[in-house]
Design a protein around this motif. Sequence first.
Motif, PDB file in Angstrom:
ATOM      1  N   UNK B 443       0.809  -1.221   0.000  1.00 44.99           N
ATOM      2  CA  UNK B 443       0.000   0.000   0.000  1.00 44.99           C
ATOM      3  C   UNK B 443       0.842   1.272   0.000  1.00 44.99           C
ATOM      4  N   UNK B 444       2.152   1.121   0.103  1.00 43.40           N
ATOM      5  CA  UNK B 444       3.002   2.322  -0.057  1.00 43.40           C
ATOM      6  C   UNK B 444       3.041   2.730  -1.525  1.00 43.40           C
ATOM      7  N   UNK B 445       2.590   1.829  -2.418  1.00 43.30           N
ATOM      8  CA  UNK B 445       2.687   2.059  -3.859  1.00 43.30           C
ATOM      9  C   UNK B 445       1.295   2.007  -4.494  1.00 43.30           C
ATOM     10  N   UNK B 446       1.175   2.595  -5.666  1.00 42.77           N
ATOM     11  CA  UNK B 446      -0.095   2.587  -6.399  1.00 42.77           C
ATOM     12  C   UNK B 446      -0.332   1.217  -7.043  1.00 42.77           C
ATOM     13  N   UNK B 447      -1.588   0.952  -7.397  1.00 44.62           N
ATOM     14  CA  UNK B 447      -1.948  -0.138  -8.323  1.00 44.62           C
ATOM     15  C   UNK B 447      -1.844  -1.547  -7.752  1.00 44.62           C
ATOM     16  N   UNK B 448      -1.713  -1.697  -6.434  1.00 43.21           N
ATOM     17  CA  UNK B 448      -1.570  -3.046  -5.882  1.00 43.21           C
ATOM     18  C   UNK B 448      -2.825  -3.561  -5.172  1.00 43.21           C
ATOM     19  N   UNK B 449      -3.538  -2.693  -4.447  1.00 44.55           N
ATOM     20  CA  UNK B 449      -4.630  -3.163  -3.584  1.00 44.55           C
ATOM     21  C   UNK B 449      -5.885  -2.351  -3.908  1.00 44.55           C
ATOM     22  N   UNK B 450      -6.970  -3.008  -4.261  1.00 41.13           N
ATOM     23  CA  UNK B 450      -8.147  -2.263  -4.706  1.00 41.13           C
ATOM     24  C   UNK B 450      -8.917  -1.665  -3.528  1.00 41.13           C
ATOM     25  N   UNK B 451      -9.885  -0.829  -3.848  1.00 42.59           N
ATOM     26  CA  UNK B 451     -10.531  -0.037  -2.804  1.00 42.59           C
ATOM     27  C   UNK B 451     -11.358  -0.908  -1.861  1.00 42.59           C
ATOM     28  N   UNK B 452     -11.934  -1.986  -2.363  1.00 37.25           N
ATOM     29  CA  UNK B 452     -12.714  -2.864  -1.486  1.00 37.25           C
ATOM     30  C   UNK B 452     -11.800  -3.563  -0.487  1.00 37.25           C
ATOM     31  N   UNK B 453     -10.644  -4.028  -0.970  1.00 45.15           N
ATOM     32  CA  UNK B 453      -9.685  -4.670  -0.065  1.00 45.15           C
ATOM     33  C   UNK B 453      -9.160  -3.658   0.950  1.00 45.15           C
ATOM     34  N   UNK B 454      -8.909  -2.449   0.505  1.00 47.41           N
ATOM     35  CA  UNK B 454      -8.414  -1.439   1.443  1.00 47.41           C
ATOM     36  C   UNK B 454      -9.424  -1.176   2.550  1.00 47.41           C
ATOM     37  N   UNK B 455     -10.684  -1.005   2.173  1.00 49.20           N
ATOM     38  CA  UNK B 455     -11.736  -0.795   3.168  1.00 49.20           C
ATOM     39  C   UNK B 455     -11.760  -1.906   4.202  1.00 49.20           C
TER      40      UNK B 455
END
Lengths: 467, 467
Positions: B443-455
């Motif tokens: 998560x320090x970088x873009x394009x790896x973890x989608x918004x649902x997973x982040x939530x």
Amino acid sequence: MTETTAPTWLPQHDPLATADPDADIHEWLAGWRRRAGMRVDVVPLAGLRGWRQDADTGVLAHGSGRFFRVEGLSVEVPGAAVPRWDQPVLHQPEVGILGLLARRDGDTLRVLVQAKAEPGNQDGHQIAPTVQATRSNWTGVHGGRPVPFLHHFRDPDPRRVLVDVRQSEHGSWFLRKRNRNMVVLTDEDIVPPPGFRWLSLAQLHRLLRHDDLVNMDTRTVLSCLPTELTARAAGPAQDAFTAALRRSCRPGTGSRHRTGELLHWITDVRSRTEVGADRTALRGRAAWHLGEVSLRHDSGLFFEVIGVDVDAEGREVASWSQPMLRPCGQGVVAFLATRLDGVLHVLAHARVEAGFVDVVELAPTVQCTPATLDYLPAAARPPFLDQVLGAPPERVRFRAVLSEEGGRLYRARSSYLVVETDDADLESDQYRWVTLHQVSELLRHSNYVNVSARSLIACLRGLLDAA
Amino acid sequence: MTETTAPTWLPQHDPLATADPDADIHEWLAGWRRRAGMRVDVVPLAGLRGWRQDADTGVLAHGSGRFFRVEGLSVEVPGAAVPRWDQPVLHQPEVGILGLLARRDGDTLRVLVQAKAEPGNQDGHQIAPTVQATRSNWTGVHGGRPVPFLHHFRDPDPRRVLVDVRQSEHGSWFLRKRNRNMVVLTDEDIVPPPGFRWLSLAQLHRLLRHDDLVNMDTRTVLSCLPTELTARAAGPAQDAFTAALRRSCRPGTGSRHRTGELLHWITDVRSRTEVGADRTALRGRAAWHLGEVSLRHDSGLFFEVIGVDVDAEGREVASWSQPMLRPCGQGVVAFLATRLDGVLHVLAHARVEAGFVDVVELAPTVQCTPATLDYLPAAARPPFLDQVLGAPPERVRFRAVLSEEGGRLYRARSSYLVVETDDADLESDQYRWVTLHQVSELLRHSNYVNVSARSLIACLRGLLDAA
């Protein structure tokens, strides 16, 4: 046809100045250069065998729909010295594999390289990675022979994968092109077939100092190896510069900025910079002339798109035709480097290239083609260019003329330089001092470090191996 | 207009079941919900005030050229269960800021949140980050009032930036939309103005367990905080699950795969997966009907694009009209979790969404809208969906119905679940067990973890704070 030649301000490398421990490798490569020639004839772009030109747009595509296309690109970078331009661009959506097979031999890491000719290469064969293949190569679109060693990279044991990351290529010439950079360990006792050879990492590092010898694909894969790994393999430090270089490769040594601060800086530049890059027709681009023979800029500068017929021995396919991009003039690719608290830092530039996937990537301090500067507005002259070109010889820590990728680019060459400075006060919005370990951390991921910076990082790190 | 309601298999959260230490926060938010209403009227899409519909293409754009557009997208994913489809998509190239101002108070991290209404929200006000602003907000395109606290994020001291990374939003609804997720430390003694409030991280974590309370933008910013930081702030572990969760947040604890192996896996999936996503006209998309009132799928499923008139108090602009995307049916967003050697792992899915910048991102184990499954081929039914929906209550470690972003999405809600399993043998090509620390690194970088997973990661990590 105009041949690119090195400008006079560049001293030429003289391999005879010292006894060369790698003489047998040079002899091996020279043998391939003599024996297995590749004949490349420049031919008119119109009517290239196997290629079709769209009547309306002028876009060039292979009849199979694979390989790559030559299209137009309409670029906008509001606020830049040149805020808007049109250009041709190579569009190659498929991701190729650049794979280096590696073997541990005690403390030594050995890698399997090949002597490989490419149509665009200055001197035919150069040292290439174990595998250098586009998807069209291995899916057999061109009906050629299978790619040796490809299976090591297609389905490797995950625990043996040292490097696997998709990295960008020249964003001024290619639209979002990426190649998969891989290093995979093997235990197999592989006897190299003709044209292949095991080299130690130290040998390969030393070869980087020779003009047009180690190809771009090898350099970019090397750059993705973790710094700890390359620094551990190297011999003792010879001087304060080398000691600072070695410290720069170690995780946890002091850096001017925390990596989090660098990520913040990159995010900030990306958020403030707007880049528009729209694919368009090739015909009717302002200042570009699409003729029967070639596609070129009215100024005769930047680059032209030419056609070539290729006859090759020892390739998957023995003969073919293709368009190639021929840069007009030799490039300059240079890092300024300085020691901060005994740790070497290089001055990275957050650079816009129209073909990047994500706005900017970290580039060398200077990356330009001096011949084009007379045509461009004065504000487009890169900062630090004069400092790099005018550096006293004893501050030039690395210098070689290296070839860019020879499968799509025709005789594309750049002077690669690392110039040491004592002036650490050079940062501004788009420039930051970074350690080699920090670059290495970023290189685990896509979209952070451009191909010129990767090449030069491989060369700089290679200085840890004594000549 | 159809109201989305929770399916019957979802027990509703009952805030009165236990004494709530955060009763005053609920009261504060309820006060805002009562006082400062936002009136949202669904109106015909044709003739929306300030918006223009292109006569030929049907594309909807704001008269200023800013904000966002509703366009068509033609998608190809060869080999997928649904290999080809057309859909409308929201295109918003500008990058907004989601900023959370933070303050250290001994061992406690406090963050400044606001009670913010969005037109798409189920219950009006929800808890939002300190700043939630598109570029159009702060450049004054809509001629509104300045955004409070924005200067903390526009030019922060780099040493006080805890998080600064651009992250994706729903790739099935937005084309390459990204927001800048920021957490910035301050020493200033800020007295919250009306509508703002300092909360401890522990309080915010507890609030995540309530339906429709903490908005999506807050959740995604929270997810980007380093795990060490959130885990350090939390109280003692209450049980084996929580102990395993805490270990999962620590760097260096045992993980099923090295991070390098995960990067190899992601690169491999990205290299093997071809996704074509071409922007097209909105008119004439197969199976989509663009009428005066709305734009909808012939099946009545997936989503529709509607128009709304908004009257708001306390906003930068008091009234406006806009198109919104209304999902048809409530989503299910679930992680399966298991303990491996005492360390909690979640089963991440390398998921294609047409609007992603880089082919796939890591998603929850299950992410779907069950109502659409009857329409789709059987092969499109997500693996593990039945396992998640049929889990015995004691294995459900987290459950809440949370709202998606309410500025563009109308009443978009999903059931968020974390379900524990003892079956660790669930990996396949597109699924891997990962620790929370590994997710945090990515998560320090873009394009790896989608918004649902982040939530859901924010919610899961929040369980470390005892109720």
